[in-house]
Enzyme design. Sequence first.
Site, PDB file in Angstrom:
ATOM      1  N   GLU A  26      -9.572  -5.760 -14.314  1.00 55.84           N
ATOM      2  CA  GLU A  26      -8.403  -4.874 -14.341  1.00 55.84           C
ATOM      3  C   GLU A  26      -8.782  -3.463 -13.881  1.00 55.84           C
ATOM      4  O   GLU A  26      -8.021  -2.818 -13.161  1.00 55.84           O
ATOM      5  CB  GLU A  26      -7.790  -4.844 -15.740  1.00 55.84           C
ATOM      6  CG  GLU A  26      -7.072  -6.143 -16.065  1.00 55.84           C
ATOM      7  CD  GLU A  26      -6.483  -6.169 -17.442  1.00 55.84           C
ATOM      8  OE1 GLU A  26      -5.258  -6.327 -17.542  1.00 55.84           O
ATOM      9  OE2 GLU A  26      -7.238  -6.015 -18.418  1.00 55.84           O
ATOM     10  N   GLU A  46      -8.207 -13.790 -19.969  1.00 55.40           N
ATOM     11  CA  GLU A  46      -7.639 -13.528 -21.286  1.00 55.40           C
ATOM     12  C   GLU A  46      -6.893 -14.708 -21.889  1.00 55.40           C
ATOM     13  O   GLU A  46      -6.887 -14.873 -23.111  1.00 55.40           O
ATOM     14  CB  GLU A  46      -6.715 -12.300 -21.225  1.00 55.40           C
ATOM     15  CG  GLU A  46      -7.428 -10.981 -21.049  1.00 55.40           C
ATOM     16  CD  GLU A  46      -7.710 -10.594 -19.602  1.00 55.40           C
ATOM     17  OE1 GLU A  46      -8.033  -9.422 -19.364  1.00 55.40           O
ATOM     18  OE2 GLU A  46      -7.606 -11.460 -18.701  1.00 55.40           O
TER      19      GLU A  46
END
Length: 169
Positions: A26, A46
Amino acid sequence: MKGPHANLPVPMIAAIDGLALGGGLELALACDIRVAASSAKMGLVETKLAIIPGGGGTQRLPRAIGMSLAKELIFSAQVLDGQEAKAVGLISHVLEQNQEGDAAYRKALDLAREFLPQRPVAMRVAKLAINQGMEVDLVTGLAIEEACYAQTIPTKDRLEGHCQIPQVK
């Protein structure tokens, strides 16, 4: 990720020489350009942890590689190597890792050196035009580009650079 650091007025280059999983990817997605070693591993993993990417990944990955492929990668928590990341458009350059383990870092420095001679006002507003233009429809994006272009016309940078002919490689 979120916040003003993703909108710095200078080019941000992510060098991925090892792992960029979850928040690490990210952070790289918040950069303008990403380069990686072929041996690097990256992915938004995730969903394996019963959560979702929460640092911008669900928004930046689809913008980088397209919605369908981004969904597939996020839903599967797939980890890509450098070659795979290059093939899907996640990174701009893939390099064989060197003995020092910093091939991507060295490429990032080379790119930064290539950008350095460019005029700072032009670099800042070009980045602004691209970033803001990607968030809107084409007609609005073109208006943003026109407004950004107009900002460069009266600058000292442009007047000094006007007589300089760019070198063609």
